[in-house]
Scaffold this motif. Structure first.
Motif, PDB file in Angstrom:
ATOM      1  N   LEU A 237       0.841  -1.204   0.000  1.00  0.00           N
ATOM      2  CA  LEU A 237       0.000   0.000   0.000  1.00  0.00           C
ATOM      3  C   LEU A 237       0.877   1.256   0.000  1.00  0.00           C
ATOM      4  O   LEU A 237       0.562   2.245  -0.668  1.00  0.00           O
ATOM      5  CB  LEU A 237      -0.946  -0.023   1.206  1.00  0.00           C
ATOM      6  CG  LEU A 237      -2.033  -1.115   1.132  1.00  0.00           C
ATOM      7  CD1 LEU A 237      -2.683  -1.342   2.494  1.00  0.00           C
ATOM      8  CD2 LEU A 237      -3.094  -0.784   0.089  1.00  0.00           C
ATOM      9  N   ASN A 238       1.986   1.202   0.712  1.00  0.00           N
ATOM     10  CA  ASN A 238       2.911   2.342   0.682  1.00  0.00           C
ATOM     11  C   ASN A 238       3.473   2.570  -0.711  1.00  0.00           C
ATOM     12  O   ASN A 238       3.623   3.707  -1.150  1.00  0.00           O
ATOM     13  CB  ASN A 238       4.061   2.132   1.674  1.00  0.00           C
ATOM     14  CG  ASN A 238       3.625   2.414   3.104  1.00  0.00           C
ATOM     15  OD1 ASN A 238       2.674   3.174   3.321  1.00  0.00           O
ATOM     16  ND2 ASN A 238       4.287   1.790   4.055  1.00  0.00           N
ATOM     17  N   ARG A 241       0.984   4.384  -2.647  1.00  0.00           N
ATOM     18  CA  ARG A 241       1.010   5.798  -2.249  1.00  0.00           C
ATOM     19  C   ARG A 241       2.166   6.533  -2.908  1.00  0.00           C
ATOM     20  O   ARG A 241       2.023   7.657  -3.372  1.00  0.00           O
ATOM     21  CB  ARG A 241       1.169   5.896  -0.723  1.00  0.00           C
ATOM     22  CG  ARG A 241      -0.139   6.197  -0.033  1.00  0.00           C
ATOM     23  CD  ARG A 241       0.006   6.130   1.493  1.00  0.00           C
ATOM     24  NE  ARG A 241      -1.106   5.359   1.991  1.00  0.00           N
ATOM     25  CZ  ARG A 241      -1.020   4.242   2.690  1.00  0.00           C
ATOM     26  NH1 ARG A 241       0.155   3.767   3.046  1.00  0.00           N
ATOM     27  NH2 ARG A 241      -2.096   3.606   3.048  1.00  0.00           N
ATOM     28  N   THR A 277      -5.069   4.913  -0.821  1.00  0.00           N
ATOM     29  CA  THR A 277      -3.747   5.281  -1.348  1.00  0.00           C
ATOM     30  C   THR A 277      -3.863   6.311  -2.464  1.00  0.00           C
ATOM     31  O   THR A 277      -2.864   6.864  -2.904  1.00  0.00           O
ATOM     32  CB  THR A 277      -3.011   4.053  -1.941  1.00  0.00           C
ATOM     33  OG1 THR A 277      -3.696   3.628  -3.127  1.00  0.00           O
ATOM     34  CG2 THR A 277      -2.915   2.911  -0.951  1.00  0.00           C
TER      35      THR A 277
END
Ligand SMILES: *Cc1c(COP(=O)(O)O)cnc(C)c1O
Ligand code: SF4
Length: 420
Positions: A237-238, A241, A277
């Motif tokens: 998920l990062n 982002r 995100t």
């Protein structure tokens, strides 16, 4: 939940299989899976209504059925069962007769400065497809899948590549490319660490004309835990982002075949986590007999997708490959399914286009059926074309109630189609 996959040998250990499946049905799955790839996992199994497994769309989506074999193939296979050498040859022959490589995909391998990008395909000016080598598998396998040669060890047909540097060089040299689409298999089976090895150099390269990064994936249907509780969910998920924060439109091209894949708490959580995100989820799927060949299924599916914040994008006609005879339906029927569903949803779901055929000249959609000067015709439209000039010029074919693909249609009011 911890991921656990089952194949043609191990599926008999699944609790529900032991409890509900008749021995003769198990035997049939074993035989069909000699030819068709078979992989299921402990999450997909929970989506199946086991009391009625034979009619269950998710069961048919992942468990190969005997009827997927043509009668002559079935006969040959049954005869070869006792002779291992003969069996292997028979399996190979059947697979090769199932058109494992449809619509001239191999003809589109791009090149840059004498280097081939084996794991890529550049058919339409604005979008390049990239098949990362480690993403050529999925969390489960769809029985209809046109990419099935990639899973069955027919290596010469395998699109795969580690060459992200060559990919970057290629994109830089082609200013028409705005979209990079990671596909597979399923690129999101890769660990976030591996995905980073592909994505970070691309972000670093800051190619000015590259605007949109897409992932084509069925992971929301087959393993939503990927965005909830896998050991690297947070890092994945990062990474999403970081792509969004670098100024890209991150498009998650999600593959859903049935509304049953859109139920449940884990799925909802996964979708929410992805949307947080900044990624946009668009949805696509083929229309398939025995799985989703009804307006009600599509209506429910699109409504649910929109309610979850997704954007319906494409309805496809199944490709001419694998067990097409089992899944295929006439263009006319597919269009009626589309029309029946689209007329019952709000404008937010009317973003979806189709039914559309990914054919050699491009993506051809059936716009509708009508009568012009007393002649019944299909109205067709190219949504994508090798020659972009041809996009969005409606054209006509003689009505044919049984035709299942563009090559079975005859032009109307002209002696050839616009792409001929
Ligand atoms: C469908 C497709 C694309 C993407 O088309 P969009 O309409 O932009 O989603 C790109 N390349 C190939 C080969 C395709 O089949
Ligand atoms: S998820 Fe996609 S690539 Fe994988 S088996 Fe299904 S259709 Fe094929």
């Amino acid at each position: 939940m911890k991921y656990r996959a089952y194949n043609a040998k191990s599926f008999k250990q699944i609790e529900q299989v032991k409890t509900y499946m008749k021995p003769e049905d198990i035997k049939e799955i074993e035989i069909a899976s000699l030819v068709f790839p078979f992989k299921v996992n402990n999450y997909v199994v929970t989506l199946i209504d086991w009391q009625n497994y034979k009619d269950d769309p998710i069961f048919r989506l992942v468990f190969p059925q005997m009827e997927m074999l043509k009668p002559e193939h079935k006969e040959k296979l049954l005869k070869a069962l006792d002779d291992e050498d003969k069996l292997q040859k028979t399996i190979y022959d059947i697979r090769m007769s199932l058109n494992p490589h449809p619509a001239g995909q191999q003809a589109n391998i791009p090149e840059i400065n004498g280097k081939k990008l084996e794991g890529s395909q550049h058919k339409y000016k604005e979008t390049i497809l990239f098949f990362p080598k480690q993403g050529q598998t999925c969390h489960a396998y769809c029985t209809f899948c046109f990419r099935w040669p990639q899973f069955t060890g027919i290596d010469e047909l395998k699109f795969a590549s580690k060459e992200v540097e060559v990919l970057i060089e290629y994109i830089k040299a082609h200013p028409t490319i705005t979209d990079l689409l990671f596909t597979g298999g399923d690129p999101l089976v890769m660990s976030s660490k591996l995905l980073r090895a592909y994505i970070e150099p691309i972000l670093k390269a800051k190619i000015p004309h590259l605007k949109n990064i897409r992932f084509g994936s069925k992971v929301l249907g087959f393993w939503p835990y990927r965005f909830v509780s896998d050991s690297d969910s947070e890092d994945l998920l990062n990474l999403f982002r970081e792509i969004v924060d670098s100024g890209y439109h991150l498009a998650f091209m999600a593959h859903f075949n049935h509304y049953k894949e859109l139920e449940g708490e884990i799925l909802e959580k996964a979708v929410r986590n992805i949307r947080k995100t900044g990624a946009i989820i668009r949805t696509q799927a083929p229309v398939l007999r025995h799985i989703n060949a009804s307006s009600e299924v599509w209506e429910k599916m699109w409504k649910r997708q929109v309610a979850l914040g997704m954007i319906p994008y494409y309805m496809f006609m199944p490709r001419d490959t694998g067990a097409k005879h089992y899944f295929e339906l006439p263009l006319y029927e597919a269009w009626k399914i589309y029309k029946g569903a689209i007329s019952k949803v709000s404008g937010l779901a009317r973003t979806v286009r189709g039914p559309s055929m990914s054919a050699t000249p491009g993506k051809v959609a059936v716009v509708g059926v009508n009568e012009i000067n007393g002649e019944k015709v299909f109205v067709l439209n190219m949504l994508q074309a090798k020659n972009p000039e041809l996009v969005d010029i409606p054209f006509f074919a003689k009505f044919d109630e049984k035709a299942t693909w563009i090559d079975e249609l005859k032009p109307a009011f002209a002696d050839k189609f616009i792409f001929d």
